[in-house]
Design an enzyme around this catalytic site. Structure first.
Site, PDB file in Angstrom:
ATOM      1  N   SER A  40       0.813  -1.218   0.000  1.00  0.00           N
ATOM      2  CA  SER A  40       0.000   0.000   0.000  1.00  0.00           C
ATOM      3  C   SER A  40       0.846   1.266   0.000  1.00  0.00           C
ATOM      4  O   SER A  40       1.726   1.441   0.851  1.00  0.00           O
ATOM      5  CB  SER A  40      -0.894  -0.021   1.248  1.00  0.00           C
ATOM      6  OG  SER A  40      -1.304   1.279   1.586  1.00  0.00           O
ATOM      7  N   GLY A  41       0.533   2.174  -0.921  1.00  0.00           N
ATOM      8  CA  GLY A  41       1.230   3.462  -0.958  1.00  0.00           C
ATOM      9  C   GLY A  41       0.962   4.263   0.302  1.00  0.00           C
ATOM     10  O   GLY A  41       1.862   4.909   0.848  1.00  0.00           O
ATOM     11  N   LEU A  42      -0.276   4.174   0.781  1.00  0.00           N
ATOM     12  CA  LEU A  42      -0.626   4.894   2.016  1.00  0.00           C
ATOM     13  C   LEU A  42       0.212   4.372   3.185  1.00  0.00           C
ATOM     14  O   LEU A  42       0.819   5.141   3.931  1.00  0.00           O
ATOM     15  CB  LEU A  42      -2.123   4.712   2.317  1.00  0.00           C
ATOM     16  CG  LEU A  42      -2.591   5.277   3.661  1.00  0.00           C
ATOM     17  CD1 LEU A  42      -2.563   6.797   3.656  1.00  0.00           C
ATOM     18  CD2 LEU A  42      -3.998   4.793   4.007  1.00  0.00           C
ATOM     19  N   ASP A  52       1.000  10.575   1.899  1.00  0.00           N
ATOM     20  CA  ASP A  52       0.804   9.693   0.737  1.00  0.00           C
ATOM     21  C   ASP A  52       0.563  10.596  -0.468  1.00  0.00           C
ATOM     22  O   ASP A  52      -0.573  10.846  -0.862  1.00  0.00           O
ATOM     23  CB  ASP A  52      -0.419   8.796   1.020  1.00  0.00           C
ATOM     24  CG  ASP A  52      -0.719   7.841  -0.130  1.00  0.00           C
ATOM     25  OD1 ASP A  52       0.172   7.631  -0.975  1.00  0.00           O
ATOM     26  OD2 ASP A  52      -1.843   7.306  -0.167  1.00  0.00           O
ATOM     27  N   ASP A  79       0.896  -1.097  -5.212  1.00  0.00           N
ATOM     28  CA  ASP A  79       0.245   0.180  -5.491  1.00  0.00           C
ATOM     29  C   ASP A  79       1.341   1.086  -6.061  1.00  0.00           C
ATOM     30  O   ASP A  79       2.267   1.460  -5.334  1.00  0.00           O
ATOM     31  CB  ASP A  79      -0.276   0.708  -4.150  1.00  0.00           C
ATOM     32  CG  ASP A  79      -0.853   2.100  -4.229  1.00  0.00           C
ATOM     33  OD1 ASP A  79      -0.965   2.633  -5.353  1.00  0.00           O
ATOM     34  OD2 ASP A  79      -1.200   2.643  -3.158  1.00  0.00           O
ATOM     35  N   ASP A  81       0.760   4.039  -7.581  1.00  0.00           N
ATOM     36  CA  ASP A  81       0.209   5.380  -7.776  1.00  0.00           C
ATOM     37  C   ASP A  81       0.014   5.652  -9.273  1.00  0.00           C
ATOM     38  O   ASP A  81      -0.579   4.854  -9.963  1.00  0.00           O
ATOM     39  CB  ASP A  81       1.109   6.427  -7.106  1.00  0.00           C
ATOM     40  CG  ASP A  81       1.130   6.254  -5.590  1.00  0.00           C
ATOM     41  OD1 ASP A  81       0.204   5.613  -5.057  1.00  0.00           O
ATOM     42  OD2 ASP A  81       2.071   6.744  -4.944  1.00  0.00           O
ATOM     43  N   GLU A 108      -2.932   4.240 -11.208  1.00  0.00           N
ATOM     44  CA  GLU A 108      -4.148   5.069 -11.141  1.00  0.00           C
ATOM     45  C   GLU A 108      -4.078   6.226 -12.127  1.00  0.00           C
ATOM     46  O   GLU A 108      -2.983   6.699 -12.469  1.00  0.00           O
ATOM     47  CB  GLU A 108      -4.390   5.543  -9.712  1.00  0.00           C
ATOM     48  CG  GLU A 108      -3.344   6.475  -9.159  1.00  0.00           C
ATOM     49  CD  GLU A 108      -3.462   6.654  -7.643  1.00  0.00           C
ATOM     50  OE1 GLU A 108      -3.509   5.640  -6.912  1.00  0.00           O
ATOM     51  OE2 GLU A 108      -3.507   7.813  -7.203  1.00  0.00           O
ATOM     52  N   LYS A 114       0.430  12.463  -7.152  1.00  0.00           N
ATOM     53  CA  LYS A 114      -0.945  12.220  -6.672  1.00  0.00           C
ATOM     54  C   LYS A 114      -1.073  12.579  -5.189  1.00  0.00           C
ATOM     55  O   LYS A 114      -0.078  12.804  -4.499  1.00  0.00           O
ATOM     56  CB  LYS A 114      -1.340  10.762  -6.910  1.00  0.00           C
ATOM     57  CG  LYS A 114      -0.473   9.689  -6.251  1.00  0.00           C
ATOM     58  CD  LYS A 114      -0.592   9.495  -4.757  1.00  0.00           C
ATOM     59  CE  LYS A 114      -1.879   8.981  -4.217  1.00  0.00           C
ATOM     60  NZ  LYS A 114      -2.145   7.564  -4.414  1.00  0.00           N
ATOM     61  N   ASN A 116      -3.442  11.055  -1.764  1.00  0.00           N
ATOM     62  CA  ASN A 116      -4.311   9.934  -1.377  1.00  0.00           C
ATOM     63  C   ASN A 116      -5.768  10.247  -1.688  1.00  0.00           C
ATOM     64  O   ASN A 116      -6.251  11.359  -1.472  1.00  0.00           O
ATOM     65  CB  ASN A 116      -4.145   9.629   0.120  1.00  0.00           C
ATOM     66  CG  ASN A 116      -4.998   8.449   0.544  1.00  0.00           C
ATOM     67  OD1 ASN A 116      -6.176   8.596   0.832  1.00  0.00           O
ATOM     68  ND2 ASN A 116      -4.410   7.268   0.532  1.00  0.00           N
ATOM     69  N   SER A 117      -6.482   9.242  -2.155  1.00  0.00           N
ATOM     70  CA  SER A 117      -7.847   9.425  -2.671  1.00  0.00           C
ATOM     71  C   SER A 117      -8.833   9.952  -1.628  1.00  0.00           C
ATOM     72  O   SER A 117      -9.871  10.493  -1.984  1.00  0.00           O
ATOM     73  CB  SER A 117      -8.367   8.093  -3.211  1.00  0.00           C
ATOM     74  OG  SER A 117      -7.485   7.603  -4.177  1.00  0.00           O
ATOM     75  N   ARG A 152      -6.521   1.719 -12.468  1.00  0.00           N
ATOM     76  CA  ARG A 152      -7.396   2.201 -11.376  1.00  0.00           C
ATOM     77  C   ARG A 152      -8.079   3.501 -11.781  1.00  0.00           C
ATOM     78  O   ARG A 152      -7.411   4.466 -12.174  1.00  0.00           O
ATOM     79  CB  ARG A 152      -6.522   2.383 -10.135  1.00  0.00           C
ATOM     80  CG  ARG A 152      -7.153   3.167  -9.010  1.00  0.00           C
ATOM     81  CD  ARG A 152      -6.360   2.917  -7.747  1.00  0.00           C
ATOM     82  NE  ARG A 152      -6.530   3.970  -6.778  1.00  0.00           N
ATOM     83  CZ  ARG A 152      -5.960   3.968  -5.570  1.00  0.00           C
ATOM     84  NH1 ARG A 152      -5.191   2.961  -5.206  1.00  0.00           N
ATOM     85  NH2 ARG A 152      -6.158   4.954  -4.749  1.00  0.00           N
ATOM     86  N   HIS A 183     -12.503   2.803  -7.840  1.00  0.00           N
ATOM     87  CA  HIS A 183     -12.339   3.279  -6.464  1.00  0.00           C
ATOM     88  C   HIS A 183     -13.452   4.257  -6.108  1.00  0.00           C
ATOM     89  O   HIS A 183     -13.925   5.017  -6.969  1.00  0.00           O
ATOM     90  CB  HIS A 183     -10.969   3.944  -6.300  1.00  0.00           C
ATOM     91  CG  HIS A 183     -10.479   3.933  -4.885  1.00  0.00           C
ATOM     92  ND1 HIS A 183     -10.998   3.125  -3.898  1.00  0.00           N
ATOM     93  CD2 HIS A 183      -9.479   4.653  -4.272  1.00  0.00           C
ATOM     94  CE1 HIS A 183     -10.363   3.328  -2.762  1.00  0.00           C
ATOM     95  NE2 HIS A 183      -9.424   4.260  -2.960  1.00  0.00           N
TER      96      HIS A 183
HETATM   97  C1  SPV Z   1      -3.356   2.678  -0.671  1.00  0.00           C
HETATM   98  O1  SPV Z   1      -3.479   1.788   0.188  1.00  0.00           O
HETATM   99  O2  SPV Z   1      -2.369   3.377  -0.740  1.00  0.00           O
HETATM  100  C2  SPV Z   1      -4.417   2.912  -1.625  1.00  0.00           C
HETATM  101  C3  SPV Z   1      -5.763   2.608  -1.254  1.00  0.00           C
HETATM  102  O3  SPV Z   1      -4.137   3.408  -2.672  1.00  0.00           O
HETATM  103  S1  SPV Z   1      -6.487   4.046  -0.691  1.00  0.00           S
HETATM  104  O4  SPV Z   1      -5.723   4.552   0.403  1.00  0.00           O
HETATM  105  O5  SPV Z   1      -7.800   3.609  -0.298  1.00  0.00           O
HETATM  106  O6  SPV Z   1      -6.555   4.982  -1.755  1.00  0.00           O
HETATM  107 MG    MG Z   2      -2.313   4.303  -2.718  1.00  0.00          MG
END
Ligand code: SPV
Ligand code: MG
Length: 540
Positions: A40-42, A52, A79, A81, A108, A114, A116-117, A152, A183
């Protein structure tokens, strides 16, 4: 075996992938039987303590993803990004990630860098042609179809609406990548349901149900979802648990109340493969000399006077010496001299003997048998080099270190004789040497002072020192030792003392070298010995 691609495409149930940021998390996920790990990027950025938002470089994300690949046998879905830039960055990224053994990447359609979403505000999307170009670059750069490329769609996140999301899904499908990931940050699954209904299983679909946990697994199965990602729940659990522990440590200034509820250090060792490594060390590590120590401490005490009184209820090994049992001091000294594999042979009051971290081994028929017999219970330790060490003698780490450097097949530790004062009536294991000690000063210990005889009963003029109870055997010495043991009838062997056996070796023309030290050792035979040792320990 089915490839990950085949499992992903043919799954009758959605594969369940769990988010992590390091090898340890990945190992825990594997232990619980999940289908894969989400790098996970986060989580990776948060664990570095940064947002993130592509603050970290591709290499930093890749390093962590590879750490997870190395730590588990699970597929790692990374992930990536936006692919860290434009189509050229994407090509490079795919080459690197595929070579690192990653199973899939999720790219994505946002603009680099980017955010974080779930962060309100700026969520900029790349144009469809630009992103399709990046997907084509990814598709063409991969060496094998087994490396999955998942596109994504962030249109719902960025507020561009359902029609845009579907348009993008179709455009990305046409490029020929393996799957879409739709997403959503909606608290309810309605938006996702609407998308899935309109999409109508036109291509494989991946979901990240972070904000809509109410959507049931069975429902996702009915929609034909191929994979769901629990992206960050483990990290959120960890943070909550750390807060709890930190609060307690800050307020209670102690960890007593949490010891039972927190993971043991032993479990950490297991997770990091420490036990395996130790096994491998035993097999492969050949630095220095491996000395296995055998301490015979099975016999019942045969002391007299005040000492006999002290030992009425405890074995000699457990004599308290300034707050510590004697055996613990012996083990500590051996440890300090680099010897870790220690076996303590127990018999008399065996349950009382605290020999940690050494191994305790029982001699069932200790009563009426001698030390040579006791030692035969540790035959498996007769490899590499063996140090036989009496259980009532303590030797300084310095002396032990020098002693174990002796290269001869068999070396015994001796000390000059002291016959005055309390030693006047002592029964010594007397030794006679090839080079009797000079009465004057000597510069260094004789490198080869062969044992000519050993007995409690040697004439005065032939008594050059005493054997203190330590014998070192190298591999050749071990062979000699064992073959000579084999020649002695079992009945005779049972009552043999070490000194008697050494004398037999001498008679059999086995060369035994001696190592002499005047100081740096103590024994506990009499109460006076014991008192003196305690005084020494009190005033080192
Ligand atoms: C991550 O885990 O980094 C994701 C998922 O991309 S989210 O944080 O839900 O965007
Ligand atoms: Mg991410």
């Amino acid at each position: 075996m089915q490839s990950f691609r085949e499992r992903f495409l043919s799954a009758e149930k959605p594969l369940i992938i769990v988010g992590a940021h390091d090898g340890l998390g990945a190992k825990l996920i594997e232990q619980h039987g999940f289908d894969g790990v989400w790098a996970s990027g986060l989580e990776i950025s948060a664990s570095h303590g940064v947002p993130d938002a592509n603050i970290l470089t591709m290499t930093q994300y890749l390093e962590r993803s590879q750490e997870m690949v190395n730590a588990t046998s699970l597929p790692v879905i990374a992930d990536v990004d936006t692919g860290y830039g434009n189509s050229s960055n994407v090509r490079h990224m795919v080459e690197q990630y595929e070579a690192a053994g990653i199973a899939a990447v999720v790219i994505e359609d946002k603009l680099f860098p980017k955010v974080n979403s779930f962060v309100p505000g700026r969520q900029e999307l790349a144009s469809i042609p630009e992103f399709c170009g990046k997907l084509e670059a990814a598709r063409d750069a991969r060496k094998s179809d087994n490396f999955l490329i998942i596109s994504r769609i962030e249109a719902l996140i960025a507020g561009w609406g359902m029609a845009e999301a579907l348009k993008r899904a179709e455009a990305y499908r046409e490029v020929g990548v393996d799957s879409i990931l739709i997403h959503s940050k909606s608290k309810e699954p309605d938006e996702i349901r609407e998308f899935l209904k309109a999409w109508n299983k036109r291509s494989p679909v991946v979901l990240i149900p972070t904000t809509y946990p109410a959507m049931k697994y069975e429902e996702m199965q009915e929609w034909g979802i191929n994979m769901i990602i629990f992206a960050n729940q483990c990290m959120r659990t960890t943070i909550a648990a750390m807060h709890k522990t930190l609060d307690i440590m800050a307020t209670e200034k102690s960890t007593v109340s949490i010891e039972k509820s927190i993971t043991t250090v032993k479990e950490i060792f297991e997770l990091q493969g420490m036990m395996k490594m130790k096994e491998h060390e035993k097999k492969y590590l050949r630095t220095g000399k491996t000395v296995h120590v055998v301490i015979p401490a099975a016999g019942a005490p045969k002391h007299e006077g005040k000492m006999a009184e002290m030992l009425r209820n405890i074995p000699v090994a457990m004599l308290p010496t300034e707050g510590k049992p004697l055996i613990q001091r012996i083990i500590e000294s051996l440890n300090q001299a680099g010897m870790q594999d220690i076996t303590v042979l127990t018999g008399y009051k065996k349950e009382m003997i605290q020999a940690d971290p050494a191994e305790k081994r029982e001699v069932p028929d200790f009563a009426g048998t001698g030390i040579v017999h006791s030692i035969s219970h540790a035959k498996d330790k007769f490899k590499d080099s063996v140090l036989i060490h009496y259980g009532d003698v303590i030797v300084s780490p310095e002396n032990l270190r020098s002693f174990i450097t002796c290269e001869d097949p068999i070396t015994v530790f001796i000390s000059p004789l002291q016959r005055t004062g309390r030693y006047e009536n002592k029964k010594f294991d007397l030794v006679s040497l090839a080079h009797p000690p000079s009465s004057g000063r000597t510069l260094e210990r004789h490198p080869k002072n062969i044992l000519k005889a050993i007995s409690t009963d040697l004439p005065e003029e032939a008594s050059h020192g005493e054997f203190i109870g330590l014998i070192l055997l190298n591999p050749k010495g071990i062979k000699t030792w064992l073959s000579n043991i084999d020649q002695i009838p079992a009945k005779e062997l049972k009552s043999l003392s070490l000194a008697e056996f050494l004398q037999r070796l001498v008679q059999n023309k086995v060369e035994i070298n001696t190592f002499e030290a005047r100081t740096g050792w103590a024994e506990v035979h009499s109460y006076e010995d014991y008192e003196e040792l305690c005084t020494l320990l009190r005033n080192p």
